[in-house]
Motif scaffolding. Structure first.
Motif, PDB file in Angstrom:
ATOM      1  N   ALA A   1       0.830  -1.205   0.000  1.00  0.00           N
ATOM      2  CA  ALA A   1       0.000   0.000   0.000  1.00  0.00           C
ATOM      3  C   ALA A   1       0.865   1.255   0.000  1.00  0.00           C
ATOM      4  O   ALA A   1       1.947   1.284   0.594  1.00  0.00           O
ATOM      5  N   TYR A   2       0.385   2.285  -0.690  1.00  0.00           N
ATOM      6  CA  TYR A   2       1.037   3.602  -0.719  1.00  0.00           C
ATOM      7  C   TYR A   2       2.503   3.500  -1.113  1.00  0.00           C
ATOM      8  O   TYR A   2       3.405   3.885  -0.378  1.00  0.00           O
ATOM      9  N   ASN A   3       2.738   2.971  -2.303  1.00  0.00           N
ATOM     10  CA  ASN A   3       4.091   2.830  -2.820  1.00  0.00           C
ATOM     11  C   ASN A   3       4.265   3.465  -4.196  1.00  0.00           C
ATOM     12  O   ASN A   3       5.251   3.190  -4.873  1.00  0.00           O
ATOM     13  N   GLY A   4       3.318   4.293  -4.608  1.00  0.00           N
ATOM     14  CA  GLY A   4       3.452   4.962  -5.897  1.00  0.00           C
ATOM     15  C   GLY A   4       3.354   4.029  -7.081  1.00  0.00           C
ATOM     16  O   GLY A   4       3.998   4.257  -8.110  1.00  0.00           O
ATOM     17  N   VAL A   5       2.552   2.983  -6.980  1.00  0.00           N
ATOM     18  CA  VAL A   5       2.381   2.020  -8.070  1.00  0.00           C
ATOM     19  C   VAL A   5       1.318   2.542  -9.031  1.00  0.00           C
ATOM     20  O   VAL A   5       0.210   2.888  -8.604  1.00  0.00           O
ATOM     21  N   SER A   6       1.620   2.584 -10.322  1.00  0.00           N
ATOM     22  CA  SER A   6       0.647   3.115 -11.272  1.00  0.00           C
ATOM     23  C   SER A   6       0.719   2.493 -12.664  1.00  0.00           C
ATOM     24  O   SER A   6      -0.271   2.524 -13.395  1.00  0.00           O
ATOM     25  N   SER A   7       1.830   1.917 -13.056  1.00  0.00           N
ATOM     26  CA  SER A   7       2.010   1.507 -14.451  1.00  0.00           C
ATOM     27  C   SER A   7       1.257   0.227 -14.786  1.00  0.00           C
ATOM     28  O   SER A   7       0.939  -0.593 -13.913  1.00  0.00           O
ATOM     29  N   ALA A   8       1.000   0.045 -16.088  1.00  0.00           N
ATOM     30  CA  ALA A   8       0.365  -1.181 -16.571  1.00  0.00           C
ATOM     31  C   ALA A   8       1.258  -2.391 -16.320  1.00  0.00           C
ATOM     32  O   ALA A   8       0.770  -3.487 -16.011  1.00  0.00           O
ATOM     33  N   ALA A   9       2.584  -2.180 -16.424  1.00  0.00           N
ATOM     34  CA  ALA A   9       3.522  -3.284 -16.184  1.00  0.00           C
ATOM     35  C   ALA A   9       3.441  -3.761 -14.741  1.00  0.00           C
ATOM     36  O   ALA A   9       3.516  -4.967 -14.465  1.00  0.00           O
ATOM     37  N   ALA A  10       3.288  -2.825 -13.810  1.00  0.00           N
ATOM     38  CA  ALA A  10       3.178  -3.202 -12.401  1.00  0.00           C
ATOM     39  C   ALA A  10       1.893  -3.987 -12.156  1.00  0.00           C
ATOM     40  O   ALA A  10       1.899  -4.986 -11.421  1.00  0.00           O
ATOM     41  N   CYS A  11       0.783  -3.550 -12.761  1.00  0.00           N
ATOM     42  CA  CYS A  11      -0.486  -4.280 -12.600  1.00  0.00           C
ATOM     43  C   CYS A  11      -0.386  -5.674 -13.197  1.00  0.00           C
ATOM     44  O   CYS A  11      -0.914  -6.649 -12.637  1.00  0.00           O
ATOM     45  N   GLU A  12       0.301  -5.788 -14.322  1.00  0.00           N
ATOM     46  CA  GLU A  12       0.500  -7.102 -14.942  1.00  0.00           C
ATOM     47  C   GLU A  12       1.326  -8.010 -14.050  1.00  0.00           C
ATOM     48  O   GLU A  12       1.032  -9.203 -13.894  1.00  0.00           O
ATOM     49  N   ALA A  13       2.376  -7.432 -13.435  1.00  0.00           N
ATOM     50  CA  ALA A  13       3.222  -8.220 -12.533  1.00  0.00           C
ATOM     51  C   ALA A  13       2.443  -8.655 -11.297  1.00  0.00           C
ATOM     52  O   ALA A  13       2.585  -9.796 -10.828  1.00  0.00           O
ATOM     53  N   LEU A  14       1.616  -7.757 -10.766  1.00  0.00           N
ATOM     54  CA  LEU A  14       0.792  -8.115  -9.611  1.00  0.00           C
ATOM     55  C   LEU A  14      -0.199  -9.223  -9.975  1.00  0.00           C
ATOM     56  O   LEU A  14      -0.427 -10.150  -9.192  1.00  0.00           O
ATOM     57  N   GLY A  15      -0.773  -9.112 -11.161  1.00  0.00           N
ATOM     58  CA  GLY A  15      -1.695 -10.145 -11.613  1.00  0.00           C
ATOM     59  C   GLY A  15      -1.014 -11.490 -11.752  1.00  0.00           C
ATOM     60  O   GLY A  15      -1.557 -12.524 -11.341  1.00  0.00           O
ATOM     61  N   GLN A  16       0.184 -11.492 -12.315  1.00  0.00           N
ATOM     62  CA  GLN A  16       0.933 -12.732 -12.476  1.00  0.00           C
ATOM     63  C   GLN A  16       1.289 -13.332 -11.123  1.00  0.00           C
ATOM     64  O   GLN A  16       1.240 -14.555 -10.930  1.00  0.00           O
ATOM     65  N   LEU A  17       1.628 -12.467 -10.162  1.00  0.00           N
ATOM     66  CA  LEU A  17       1.928 -12.935  -8.807  1.00  0.00           C
ATOM     67  C   LEU A  17       0.719 -13.639  -8.209  1.00  0.00           C
ATOM     68  O   LEU A  17       0.835 -14.738  -7.647  1.00  0.00           O
ATOM     69  N   MET A  18      -0.451 -13.017  -8.300  1.00  0.00           N
ATOM     70  CA  MET A  18      -1.653 -13.605  -7.706  1.00  0.00           C
ATOM     71  C   MET A  18      -2.004 -14.944  -8.351  1.00  0.00           C
ATOM     72  O   MET A  18      -2.491 -15.857  -7.688  1.00  0.00           O
ATOM     73  N   ARG A  19      -1.743 -15.058  -9.636  1.00  0.00           N
ATOM     74  CA  ARG A  19      -2.051 -16.317 -10.323  1.00  0.00           C
ATOM     75  C   ARG A  19      -1.052 -17.426  -9.981  1.00  0.00           C
ATOM     76  O   ARG A  19      -1.437 -18.596  -9.868  1.00  0.00           O
ATOM     77  N   SER A  20       0.219 -17.068  -9.844  1.00  0.00           N
ATOM     78  CA  SER A  20       1.262 -18.090  -9.733  1.00  0.00           C
ATOM     79  C   SER A  20       1.587 -18.503  -8.300  1.00  0.00           C
ATOM     80  O   SER A  20       2.038 -19.624  -8.072  1.00  0.00           O
TER      81      SER A  20
END
Length: 437
Positions: free
Chosen positions: A130-149
């Motif tokens: 939380a509150y880490n300045g996350v905004s890019s599409a690449a970051a969201c993709e990485a977060l999504g991959q983390l949740m899946r894997s």
């Protein structure tokens, strides 16, 4: 700190170290390697400006503490340079279950790096970003991959990051394909269109998700309508505080409760619902069989309910266990009306703090439950109304009345616990003759 660590290192069974807000820097972090021979399981270093160098030292120490399960590094001035060592920690540590790096400066680039290591973890259950300045599409993709894997990951905290509609879409799809049970997405600027994208692309379809915290997002009444129709059927807890809801949410709130059979806890605080905002929900609950809903905890602090809104809850006070009504301009007249309703009350806690309840309300409360206590003594098998705890802090109740009522309750109704306003400190005695001011 060095002497403290040296002392702890001699005790091999040592398990918990809280060193938050102690002025720790990178040199102190390097001393933590000496704890490698202990059974350390929990390490909190929050609110210390250790920076990336300190974080790397903590990682080196944590990898030597093979029993470590929880590491808290919130608000530690950590920037993207720390992402690589943190990723290494998550990838290589054999037992680490929880990492909290909320309120730092990892940014999108750092989160992408960190997620790469976390995806390989076989033990991680909770990740706080939380509150880490996350905004890019690449970051969201990485977060999504983390949740899946990461099949062990059950909790993700992403509040306070600025994710757009496309990012919300990716996260929603990832939640559907993951085993995540809890997601925090508070204060992310989600409006009704963003939340619609989030729900439509997967998160509404999952039956795994149990806790969703959406507070401080401007979703408004339109967004709530979408939420009420699309929520996961397995959802147990939902937070919608400060979401711009109004009395126009009457129907969506009814739909939310009626279409979420497992929902036990709902937080609607700091929304301008007014006296009638919950009216349709109350009617539906009152007319439904208990097997058709699970709601038992309702938080409505600062919702402008007034006495009218409070008395409207009388029909459901027998099915809720917690009702939070802090700061709702409720007066003694409202409390008296509820106590005189003669309908069943079965609450564990009623929070009426920060209202305008005075002597008349206190008398109505004690009289109602004195009668209930007597009825119980006459017939122990008879079902009677009860409230385990009533919170009356920050109400205009004189300290003398609070003290005398408390003494009375100890004798005549010992099962009722009232939390009274704190007594005002005595005024300072004026100086006597010959005393200095």
């Amino acid at each position: 700190f060095e002497h403290l660590v040296d002392g702890i290192a001699r005790y091999r069974l040592f398990r918990v170290l809280r060193a938050d807000t102690v002025g720790l820097g990178p040199p102190g972090c390097r001393m933590l390697e000496r704890l490698g021979g202990t059974a350390l399981e929990f390490l909190c270093l929050a609110n210390n400006a250790i920076g990336a160098r300190g974080a790397e030292a903590v990682v080196d120490a944590a990898l030597k503490c093979r029993h470590l399960q929880t590491l808290e590094l919130e608000n530690c001035d950590i920037d993207p340079e720390a992402a690589t060592p943190l990723a290494r920690l998550l990838r290589d540590h054999p037992q680490l279950k929880k990492l909290a790096v909320n309120r730092n400066r990892l940014g999108s680039e750092g989160v992408v790096e960190l997620c790469g290591g976390a995806s390989s973890s076989r033990t991680l259950t909770s990740l706080g970003l939380a509150y880490n300045g996350v905004s890019s599409a690449a970051a969201c993709e990485a977060l999504g991959q983390l949740m899946r894997s990461c099949s062990t990951l059950a909790e993700v905290r992403l509040s306070g990051n600025s994710i757009d509609r496309e990012g919300a879409k990716q996260l929603g799809a990832a939640i559907q394909e993951s085993r995540v049970l809890t997601v925090d997405i508070e204060d992310m600027g989600f409006d009704h269109s963003t939340i619609d994208e989030f729900l439509d692309h997967g998160s509404a379809e999952t039956q795994e998700l149990e806790v969703m915290r959406l507070s401080s997002n401007p979703i408004g009444d339109i967004g709530l309508a979408a939420i009420s129709e699309c929520l996961s059927i397995g959802l147990v807890q939902l937070s919608l505080a400060s979401c711009g809801l109004t009395a126009k949410s009457r129907d969506p709130l009814r739909n939310l409760v009626s279409l979420s059979p497992n929902l036990k806890s709902l937080d609607l605080s700091s929304n301008d619902l007014g006296p009638t905002g919950c009216s349709e929900m109350i009617v539906w609950i009152a007319q439904s069989e208990p097997d058709n809903f699970s709601l038992e905890s309702l938080e409505l602090a600062n919702c402008s309910l007034g006495d009218e809104g409070f008395t409207a809850f009388v029909p459901v006070l027998g099915v809720l266990t917690y009702l939070g009504l802090r700061g709702n301009r409720i007066t003694s007249a409202g409390l008296e009306a509820v106590m005189n309703s003669q309908q069943m009350i079965q609450l564990r806690c009623l929070d009426l703090s920060r209202n305008s309840i005075g002597e008349q309300g206190v008398h109505a409360l004690t009289e109602r439950f004195q009668q209930e206590h007597k009825r119980c003594l006459w017939n122990a098998k008879q079902l009677t109304s009860s409230i385990d705890q009533v919170i009356l802090t920050e109400n205009p109740i004189p300290s003398g009345l609070a003290a005398s009522t408390q003494a009375y309750l100890k004798i005549h109704n010992p099962l009722l616990n009232v939390v009274w306003p704190e007594a005002a400190p005595p005024a300072p005695r004026p100086p006597g003759p010959g005393e200095e001011n």
